[in-house]
Write an enzyme that holds these catalytic residues in place. Structure first.
Site, PDB file in Angstrom:
ATOM      1  N   ASP A  85       0.771  -1.290   0.002  1.00  0.00           N
ATOM      2  CA  ASP A  85       0.074  -0.062   0.137  1.00  0.00           C
ATOM      3  C   ASP A  85       0.896   1.260   0.034  1.00  0.00           C
ATOM      4  O   ASP A  85       1.777   1.478   0.812  1.00  0.00           O
ATOM      5  CB  ASP A  85      -0.997   0.152   1.280  1.00  0.00           C
ATOM      6  CG  ASP A  85      -2.275   0.386   0.848  1.00  0.00           C
ATOM      7  OD1 ASP A  85      -2.348   1.768   0.273  1.00  0.00           O
ATOM      8  OD2 ASP A  85      -3.378  -0.146   1.410  1.00  0.00           O
ATOM      9  N   ASP A  89      -3.084   5.013  -2.266  1.00  0.00           N
ATOM     10  CA  ASP A  89      -4.091   5.539  -1.571  1.00  0.00           C
ATOM     11  C   ASP A  89      -4.550   6.802  -2.176  1.00  0.00           C
ATOM     12  O   ASP A  89      -3.764   7.578  -2.222  1.00  0.00           O
ATOM     13  CB  ASP A  89      -3.781   5.400  -0.056  1.00  0.00           C
ATOM     14  CG  ASP A  89      -4.729   5.685   0.723  1.00  0.00           C
ATOM     15  OD1 ASP A  89      -5.848   5.074   0.907  1.00  0.00           O
ATOM     16  OD2 ASP A  89      -4.755   6.861   1.372  1.00  0.00           O
ATOM     17  N   GLU A 101      -6.506   4.219  -6.186  1.00  0.00           N
ATOM     18  CA  GLU A 101      -7.662   4.430  -5.533  1.00  0.00           C
ATOM     19  C   GLU A 101      -8.144   5.598  -5.794  1.00  0.00           C
ATOM     20  O   GLU A 101      -7.466   6.711  -5.751  1.00  0.00           O
ATOM     21  CB  GLU A 101      -7.700   4.211  -3.979  1.00  0.00           C
ATOM     22  CG  GLU A 101      -9.010   4.469  -3.345  1.00  0.00           C
ATOM     23  CD  GLU A 101      -8.812   4.679  -1.891  1.00  0.00           C
ATOM     24  OE1 GLU A 101      -9.684   4.255  -1.134  1.00  0.00           O
ATOM     25  OE2 GLU A 101      -7.983   5.317  -1.247  1.00  0.00           O
ATOM     26  N   HIS A 109     -11.113  -2.795   2.972  1.00  0.00           N
ATOM     27  CA  HIS A 109     -11.130  -2.299   4.431  1.00  0.00           C
ATOM     28  C   HIS A 109     -11.650  -1.068   4.609  1.00  0.00           C
ATOM     29  O   HIS A 109     -11.969  -0.836   5.884  1.00  0.00           O
ATOM     30  CB  HIS A 109      -9.602  -2.254   4.812  1.00  0.00           C
ATOM     31  CG  HIS A 109      -9.037  -0.901   3.848  1.00  0.00           C
ATOM     32  ND1 HIS A 109      -8.657  -1.285   2.629  1.00  0.00           N
ATOM     33  CD2 HIS A 109      -8.730   0.400   4.211  1.00  0.00           C
ATOM     34  CE1 HIS A 109      -8.366  -0.219   2.084  1.00  0.00           C
ATOM     35  NE2 HIS A 109      -8.123   0.888   2.955  1.00  0.00           N
ATOM     36  N   ASP A 110     -12.329  -0.458   3.715  1.00  0.00           N
ATOM     37  CA  ASP A 110     -13.013   0.770   3.931  1.00  0.00           C
ATOM     38  C   ASP A 110     -14.425   0.618   3.460  1.00  0.00           C
ATOM     39  O   ASP A 110     -15.365   1.374   3.412  1.00  0.00           O
ATOM     40  CB  ASP A 110     -12.634   1.779   2.742  1.00  0.00           C
ATOM     41  CG  ASP A 110     -11.162   2.450   3.310  1.00  0.00           C
ATOM     42  OD1 ASP A 110     -11.093   2.439   4.624  1.00  0.00           O
ATOM     43  OD2 ASP A 110     -10.475   3.085   2.522  1.00  0.00           O
TER      44      ASP A 110
END
Length: 567
Positions: free
Chosen positions: A104, A205, A262, A338-339
């Site tokens: 990440d 991210d 993302e 995870h979100d």
């Protein structure tokens, strides 16, 4: 029928990715927190599932104000996860298992404890003073009306500088100033550090937030809201393509890696540049359209709602991404991460009567689309939302801050409604520990877990799934095997069917004289549909184990393969 042709197939197009939230995956050192050696101990399981790439959420040194997305040192491992030696061994073991590792990359912002920010905040005249986005007060207040994603203003005042710094997320996550070439070069250096170790790519991210608009103008402000909605202002900024092309030119093009950005609010017209097939920027993006369909009619509440997703809306969202990127860019395929809350709870049902069929149906619907599928830990056994009922059960900063802002400060709704919204859509639904077996703490740890377990772990766990040949696990294993086996699943063009049907999601894929037909019933009803395929079509998969022809049983999903000459 137009046949889609991809000039050069790359390994990321043939891969299935498994996302690991390290904190919740497997504890190995008895502290109740998942760690790198815990992941190592489960590699055989992941190899059995058949995935190709593992994506780890951040494992870097961090104050953990946002569970690792506030990074204090990009080249150090968070001590609760292990050491750099543990990481090196994990990477070696992953490669020995024939898997790849994607890290990440969080470079829209750092932690306020990072040495860059600690230096930057000291004065307006030092080597790091321009590493972040600083602005003078306006009439004694914040420079604009931007609101943070985690509640409150997106600005925090620092007396040493006499200025505010921008943080789109928590105050402990100051945004980097990408207009400063020195910032970009430092980012490229840290990327090289991990790539030189042998990692196989990056998930980036909120990468489409790195280019801010000139002048930082005020954002649209919903009636009654205290702050402006920042996303329209920061998504897909004016220099984003330039930055991504430079990143590719300086770093990514020198390694054989996989990249996914993302990108909230991005649309296909932009993504065909960010994720084009010529490889000049990224390989693919995470778009948000299908996971933001349900919304609260009260604009002040933003994402917080308890609405179900309408199938027609879901089909429109997924279908146009399939068609708009076909032959131009590459899709990422995901239901949850995870979100996001658990897929089966959000898009189908976690009613025990139908949960297994519904989880399989969602998996099959997604994995037969064109793009790279992502499986979030526990999705392959049909894990559900936690259904917490009290605020004290939540850990997520966004959820807790959102509750206090909406209920206590703005009084936009009451506690009962807000808790229902959290139960439906809080990020914490995805972060409960992995359910390995029915023993104490679900086999995750022999110590008290860092976060509450979903109490259905006694019924829903890996051990139970592996013992049943008709489990969700083996259905996912078969989906991955089929994707590896059939080029039409990976590369075929996409044809939507009956887009206004509110009960069934059906589509065809086409490649080299073959057709793949996928039918998914999103309801508890038994339905009849005729999508016109030859009687000798091969049934590749059916989540009921046996085809019933034109009948679609509750949450049934099936896929047929046939030659166009036969129809």
């Amino acid at each position: 029928m137009i046949q889609q042709k991809v000039a050069t197939h790359q390994w990321f197009q043939d891969s299935v990715v498994y996302q690991i939230y390290p904190r919740s995956f497997q504890d190995s050192n008895h502290d109740g927190i998942g760690d790198l050696n815990g992941i190592r101990s489960r590699l055989d399981y992941l190899q059995k599932l058949g995935v190709d790439v593992l994506w780890l959420n951040p494992i870097y040194k961090s104050p953990d104000k946002d569970n690792g997305y506030d990074i204090a040192d990009y080249e150090a491992i968070q001590p609760v996860f292990g050491t750099m030696t543990d990481f090196d061994q994990l990477l070696a073991d992953i490669h020995e298992h024939g898997l790849k590792l994607m890290m990440d990359l969080v470079v829209n912002h750092t932690s306020d404890q990072h040495k860059w920010f600690q230096a930057s905040k000291q004065s307006q005249d030092n080597p790091f003073s321009d590493f972040y986005i600083w602005r003078d007060p306006v009439d004694g207040h914040e420079p604009n009306n931007w609101g943070s994603y985690f509640g409150g203003p997106a600005w925090t005042y620092v007396p040493e500088r006499g200025q505010y710094y921008l943080h789109l997320f928590a105050p402990g996550q100051p945004d980097l100033n990408w207009e400063n070439p020195a910032v970009r070069e430092h980012v490229y250096d840290l990327m090289r550090f991990w790539l030189d170790k042998g990692v196989d790519g990056f998930r980036m991210d909120v990468i489409n937030f790195i280019s801010k608009p000139a002048g930082l103008p005020d954002a649209p402000q919903p009636t009654g809201a205290k702050y402006g909605n920042v996303e329209p202002m920061v998504a897909d900024g004016p220099l984003l393509n330039d930055y991504l092309q430079e990143m590719n030119r300086e770093v990514l093009s020198h390694y054989d890696v996989m990249t996914v950005g993302e990108m909230p609010s991005s649309v296909p017209a932009d993504v065909v540049n960010y994720a084009n097939l010529n490889g000049s920027e990224l390989n693919m993006v995470f778009q948000f359209e299908h996971v933001t369909l349900a919304a609260n009619p009260d604009a002040r509440l933003g994402k917080w709602n308890d609405q179900s997703v309408k199938l027609v809306d879901l089909k429109h969202a997924l279908n146009h991404w399939e068609m708009d990127l076909d032959g131009k860019g590459w899709n990422s395929l995901y239901w949850n991460n995870h979100d996001q809350p658990r897929a089966v709870s959000r898009f189908a049902t976690d009613d025990p009567k139908y949960r297994v069929a519904a989880a399989k149906m969602l998996g099959g619907t997604l994995h037969f689309l064109q793009g790279t599928p992502y499986v979030y830990e526990g999705e392959e056994i049909g894990m559900t939302n936690a259904h917490f009922t009290e605020l004290t059960q939540y850990e997520d900063l966004e959820s807790i801050n959102g509750y206090h802002q909406i209920v206590d400060e703005e009084r936009a709704t009451d506690a009962t409604h807000m808790l229902k919204y959290l139960e439906n859509i809080s990020r914490d639904n995805a972060r409960t520990p992995m359910q390995w077996d029915a023993s104490q703490n679900a086999g995750f740890s022999d110590a008290t877990p860092w976060f509450g377990l979903n109490q259905n772990y006694v019924q829903i766990n890996v051990a139970t799934a592996l013992a049943k040949q008709d489990s969700v696990f083996y259905f996912y294993q078969k989906l991955i095997q089929l994707r590896h086996q059939y080029a039409i699943i990976r590369y075929g063009s996409f044809e939507p069917l009956d887009e206004e049907d509110p009960q069934v999601y059906a589509y065809r894929r086409h490649l080299d004289g073959q057709t793949l037909l996928v039918e998914s019933n999103f309801t508890t009803d038994t339905l009849t549909r005729n999508y016109d395929h030859p009687g000798n079509a091969t049934v590749l998969i059916d989540n009921y184990g046996q085809d019933a022809g034109q009948t679609l049983r509750p949450y049934e999903m099936k896929a047929y393969l046939y030659s166009d000459a036969e129809n």
